[in-house]
Each structure stands twice: as structure tokens, then as C-alpha cells.
Design a protein around this motif. Structure first.
Motif, mmCIF file in Angstrom:
data_model
loop_
_atom_site.group_PDB
_atom_site.id
_atom_site.type_symbol
_atom_site.label_atom_id
_atom_site.label_comp_id
_atom_site.label_asym_id
_atom_site.label_seq_id
_atom_site.Cartn_x
_atom_site.Cartn_y
_atom_site.Cartn_z
ATOM 1 N N ASP A 98 0.822 -1.209 0.000
ATOM 2 C CA ASP A 98 0.000 0.000 0.000
ATOM 3 C C ASP A 98 0.858 1.263 0.000
ATOM 4 N N THR A 99 1.995 1.239 0.714
ATOM 5 C CA THR A 99 2.925 2.370 0.691
ATOM 6 C C THR A 99 3.345 2.674 -0.737
ATOM 7 N N PHE A 100 3.757 1.637 -1.446
ATOM 8 C CA PHE A 100 4.267 1.827 -2.806
ATOM 9 C C PHE A 100 3.155 2.248 -3.760
ATOM 10 N N ARG A 101 1.938 1.783 -3.500
ATOM 11 C CA ARG A 101 0.788 2.167 -4.334
ATOM 12 C C ARG A 101 0.391 3.623 -4.059
ATOM 13 N N ILE A 102 0.295 3.997 -2.778
ATOM 14 C CA ILE A 102 -0.228 5.313 -2.403
ATOM 15 C C ILE A 102 0.830 6.408 -2.536
ATOM 16 N N ILE A 103 2.043 6.158 -2.056
ATOM 17 C CA ILE A 103 3.078 7.201 -2.041
ATOM 18 C C ILE A 103 3.863 7.245 -3.353
ATOM 19 N N TYR A 104 4.212 6.077 -3.887
ATOM 20 C CA TYR A 104 5.080 6.023 -5.062
ATOM 21 C C TYR A 104 4.315 5.848 -6.377
ATOM 22 N N GLY A 105 3.035 5.457 -6.289
ATOM 23 C CA GLY A 105 2.236 5.271 -7.496
ATOM 24 C C GLY A 105 2.542 4.005 -8.286
ATOM 25 N N HIS A 106 3.118 3.007 -7.617
ATOM 26 C CA HIS A 106 3.453 1.763 -8.315
ATOM 27 C C HIS A 106 2.194 0.963 -8.647
ATOM 28 N N GLU A 107 2.104 0.481 -9.876
ATOM 29 C CA GLU A 107 0.956 -0.334 -10.281
ATOM 30 C C GLU A 107 1.117 -1.787 -9.852
ATOM 31 N N HIS A 108 2.358 -2.245 -9.739
ATOM 32 C CA HIS A 108 2.639 -3.625 -9.291
ATOM 33 C C HIS A 108 3.617 -3.543 -8.117
ATOM 34 N N PRO A 109 3.117 -3.143 -6.955
ATOM 35 C CA PRO A 109 4.019 -2.798 -5.846
ATOM 36 C C PRO A 109 4.691 -4.000 -5.189
ATOM 37 N N HIS A 110 5.899 -3.754 -4.686
ATOM 38 C CA HIS A 110 6.610 -4.718 -3.843
ATOM 39 C C HIS A 110 5.845 -4.863 -2.531
ATOM 40 N N ARG A 111 5.964 -6.026 -1.898
ATOM 41 C CA ARG A 111 5.207 -6.232 -0.647
ATOM 42 C C ARG A 111 5.800 -5.478 0.536
ATOM 43 N N GLY A 112 7.031 -4.992 0.381
ATOM 44 C CA GLY A 112 7.631 -4.128 1.384
ATOM 45 C C GLY A 112 7.992 -4.848 2.674
ATOM 46 N N CYS A 113 8.422 -4.052 3.650
ATOM 47 C CA CYS A 113 8.824 -4.605 4.939
ATOM 48 C C CYS A 113 7.652 -5.270 5.649
ATOM 49 N N PHE A 114 6.458 -4.701 5.499
ATOM 50 C CA PHE A 114 5.292 -5.289 6.159
ATOM 51 C C PHE A 114 5.044 -6.706 5.644
#
Length: 197
Positions: A98-114
Motif C-alpha cells: 500500500d505504501t508503494f501504491r499510495i506514495i510512489y504510485g506503483h501499479e505492481h508494488p513490492h510487498r515491502g517490509c510489512f
């Protein structure tokens, strides 16, 4: 008996048990790399690391050597005993898809630290909804005293910088090599850790 150093690959995570009295050394091998750190009471994982209580009792958001870190039940989980950087973050949530989707605008975001913490902690019976705000080791966050605006700057850590934490109870620890671009000055690197008896 000497301990074995471990390496967390870039954009990944791990979990392990840290016993009361053991020390954990977390090292930034290459510099400017954040590690999201969270812990739970090994014997009752409903007790977890609390940003709010720790900051409240310390009366500062800049936590460093000498500060105890508290649980949601106001018990000391660990103490930060050595710190070669002196600047970390305990305000911001682990990066996520969600961070990558909301802040970075990624369409296929990494799952991140969470996502990485969720996978690593699952074998210990810890669900994603149980993961609180992490202590973001080496993360450089600023807060404007007038407006309250939060800024994420490159970490102050250089190659070989480290912190040492001493467990004050038996813990399940989750750690990452952070996946967020801004947090790590737009490069993804490993994090090293070592358990010292």
C-alpha cells in the motif's frame, strides 16, 4: 562460543528468537540502509513493542544508547546499549504494498517490509494485524516543529555502523533490510545481524 553473523538480503526479512540477556548487534554493511525491527514477548505474543509508550516515557523521538524500549504493557523489552549513528525512527509504519501504491504510485508494488515481516513472523504464530510500528534502525526522519511535516532523508549510517540491543525478556524478533526507495537513498542493500551471548 563465537556467534555467527547473518545477512538479510536486500528487500527481505527474517525472524528469530532472542533470549533475555542476549545482545543483538545490527550492522549496516554498506551504509545508508534501514532495518525495520519489531519484537514480541516469546511467551505471549499479544505483548509487543510499543512506539507510543517508548516515546512517551523517553520524552523524545530521538532514541539512542541508554534508552529502554517498552511494550504495550509498559514492560521493558530491550535496551539500546550501543549506537554509532544516534539517529533512528520510531514514528513511521513499515513500508508495504500500500505504501508503494499510495506514495510512489506503483501499479505492481513490492510487498515491502510489512509483507516481509508478515511472512517471517508467521511460523511464530504472529499475524499481519499484530505487527505494530517498527523501530526503524538507521532511518533518518525529520519533523518540522512548526508545521509537523515529516521528511524522510538519507540515513546517517555509513558502512560498518551498528547498534547493539540487549534483550530484557525472551523475544521473537522480526527484522528487514528495508524496501522503500526514499528510506535508503534510492539503493537497496543488505543488513547484517549477530546474536552475542
Amino acid at each position: 562460543m563465537p556467534s555467527t553473523p547473518h545477512l538479510i538480503p536486500p528487500r527481505s526479512g527474517t525472524a528469530f528468537v532472542l533470549r533475555q540477556g542476549q545482545r543483538l548487534k545490527v550492522t549496516d554493511p554498506q551504509g545508508e540502509q534501514v532495518s525495520d525491527f519489531v519484537c514480541f514477548n516469546l511467551h505471549d505474543t499479544a505483548e509487543y513493542l510499543s512506539s507510543g509508550r517508548t516515546i512517551d516515557y523517553a520524552e523524545t523521538i530521538f532514541l539512542t544508547a541508554g534508552h529502554p524500549f517498552y511494550s504495550n504493557r509498559s514492560n521493558v523489552m530491550f535496551e539500546l546499549v550501543e549506537d554509532t549513528v544516534g539517529r533512528h525512527d520510531f514514528l513511521l509504519t513499515p513500508c508495504s504494498a500500500d505504501t508503494f501504491r499510495i506514495i510512489y504510485g506503483h501499479e505492481h508494488p513490492h510487498r515491502g517490509c510489512f509483507g516481509n515481516l508478515s511472512e517471517a513472523l508467521a511460523p511464530h504464530g504472529i499475524t499481519p494485524d499484530q505487527i505494530p510500528i517498527c523501530f526503524n534502525i538507521f532511518m533518518h526522519v525529520t519533523v518540522d516543529g512548526e508545521t509537523g511535516k515529516v521528511g524522510v532523508l538519507p540515513p546517517k549510517s555509513r558502512a560498518g555502523d551498528y547498534v547493539i540491543l540487549e534483550a530484557k525478556m525472551d523475544l521473537v524478533v522480526g527484522m528487514t533490510a528495508c524496501s522503500a526507495e526514499m528510506s535508503n537513498n534510492y539503493a537497496f542493500k543488505p543488513i547484517a545481524y549477530e546474536v552475542l551471548d
